[in-house]
Motif scaffolding. Sequence first.
Motif, short mmCIF file in Angstrom:
data_model
loop_
_atom_site.label_atom_id
_atom_site.label_comp_id
_atom_site.label_asym_id
_atom_site.label_seq_id
_atom_site.Cartn_x
_atom_site.Cartn_y
_atom_site.Cartn_z
N GLN A 50 36.54 17.89 6.97
CA GLN A 50 36.81 19.35 6.58
C GLN A 50 36.88 19.69 4.82
O GLN A 50 36.47 20.72 4.84
CB GLN A 50 38.49 19.87 6.28
N ILE A 51 37.11 18.83 4.23
CA ILE A 51 36.98 18.69 2.26
C ILE A 51 35.50 19.90 2.14
O ILE A 51 35.12 19.96 1.25
CB ILE A 51 38.01 17.56 1.42
N THR A 52 34.22 18.53 2.67
CA THR A 52 33.39 18.70 2.42
C THR A 52 32.36 19.78 3.39
O THR A 52 31.13 20.07 2.99
CB THR A 52 32.63 17.23 2.47
N GLU A 53 32.46 20.63 4.18
CA GLU A 53 32.49 21.52 5.10
C GLU A 53 31.09 22.53 3.64
O GLU A 53 30.39 22.48 4.75
CB GLU A 53 33.82 22.61 5.77
N THR A 54 32.43 23.20 3.31
CA THR A 54 31.57 23.90 2.53
C THR A 54 30.20 23.37 2.11
O THR A 54 28.98 24.05 1.96
CB THR A 54 32.00 24.73 1.82
N PRO A 55 30.37 22.98 0.68
CA PRO A 55 28.84 21.94 -0.29
C PRO A 55 28.12 20.87 0.72
O PRO A 55 27.33 21.19 0.58
CB PRO A 55 30.25 21.37 -1.29
N ARG A 56 28.83 20.42 2.08
CA ARG A 56 27.95 19.61 2.85
C ARG A 56 26.85 21.35 3.45
O ARG A 56 25.50 20.50 3.82
CB ARG A 56 28.21 19.41 4.12
N SER A 176 33.35 19.26 -3.40
CA SER A 176 34.55 19.49 -2.12
C SER A 176 34.22 21.14 -1.91
O SER A 176 33.93 21.78 -2.94
CB SER A 176 36.21 19.41 -2.68
N CYS A 177 35.65 21.27 -0.63
CA CYS A 177 35.99 23.39 -1.14
C CYS A 177 37.32 22.95 -2.20
O CYS A 177 37.48 22.53 -2.62
CB CYS A 177 36.96 22.99 0.81
N GLU A 178 37.76 24.45 -2.43
CA GLU A 178 38.93 24.63 -3.17
C GLU A 178 40.11 23.85 -2.20
O GLU A 178 40.15 24.40 -1.36
CB GLU A 178 39.50 25.80 -3.28
N LEU A 179 41.26 23.55 -3.73
CA LEU A 179 41.92 22.76 -2.62
C LEU A 179 42.96 22.52 -3.67
O LEU A 179 43.04 23.01 -4.50
CB LEU A 179 42.00 20.80 -3.09
N ASP A 180 44.18 22.97 -3.29
CA ASP A 180 45.51 22.67 -4.02
C ASP A 180 45.82 21.55 -4.84
O ASP A 180 44.93 20.67 -4.54
CB ASP A 180 46.80 23.10 -3.33
N ALA A 181 46.81 21.43 -5.95
CA ALA A 181 46.67 21.55 -6.71
C ALA A 181 46.67 19.77 -6.76
O ALA A 181 45.90 18.56 -7.34
CB ALA A 181 46.90 22.10 -9.01
N PRO A 182 47.47 19.16 -5.81
CA PRO A 182 48.11 18.31 -5.63
C PRO A 182 46.90 17.48 -4.55
O PRO A 182 46.80 16.06 -5.27
CB PRO A 182 49.15 17.71 -4.94
#
Length: 230
Positions: A50-56, A176-182
């Motif tokens: 999920q985290i790498t979906e957009t840049p992939r 990565s996609c945009e993530l919350d700070a933590p």
Amino acid sequence: MTARYAIYVAPDSGSPLARFGAAWLGRDAETGARVARPALAGFSAERLEQITETPRGYGFHATLAPPMRLAEGCSLGMLDDALAAFAAGRAPFMAPPLQLTHMMGFLALMLSTGSDAMQALEDDTIRTFERFRAPPTAAELARREDEGLTPRQEVLFRAWGYPYVLDEFRFHMTLSCELDAPELQALQTALGPLTAPLCTRQLEIGGIALFEQAARDAPFLLRRRYPFAA
């Protein structure tokens, strides 16, 4: 015409940086093949997907000229010839080492310090290939207006089709996609040991690459490399 084209810096095929980028994103933009991703402590395989979906979808790269539809009267052959001539007149150069950091809420490999040579390459690329870019559609304009651009970025977007060019340009290879700070901090900490070997020496820039997206929902593929030959 639905195809879009982008001018990128893409690491040399088979290089450690290219192998890392393909493995981390899970896809090799040169072959189109899926690539096994390394396990990362604290993150499930599903979450990393999920985290790498957009840049992939874009492939591992740094943007010089963003995705564009070709302007009326321009052909892929004309763009190809112009890119070959552009690259033939430039010399390879060394950029500062990479560093793993974050910008605008996503993780990226960026240059550790500024680079006049990299800035000049981006400026020249944007200005030289502007004539090939079709004007943005109403949908594209609306999408950018929802992104909360600064006044300067709004001006750049309307002039050049992308808000992060010229004085707003920052060399970055998105991870990565945009993530919350933590979660962003946790990802940076976990990924640090994997990227550290890539950040120990200067980055050689030996050419540019043309990426193609056949349709809006298709992934970008590397179409051709253009080595600097001066």
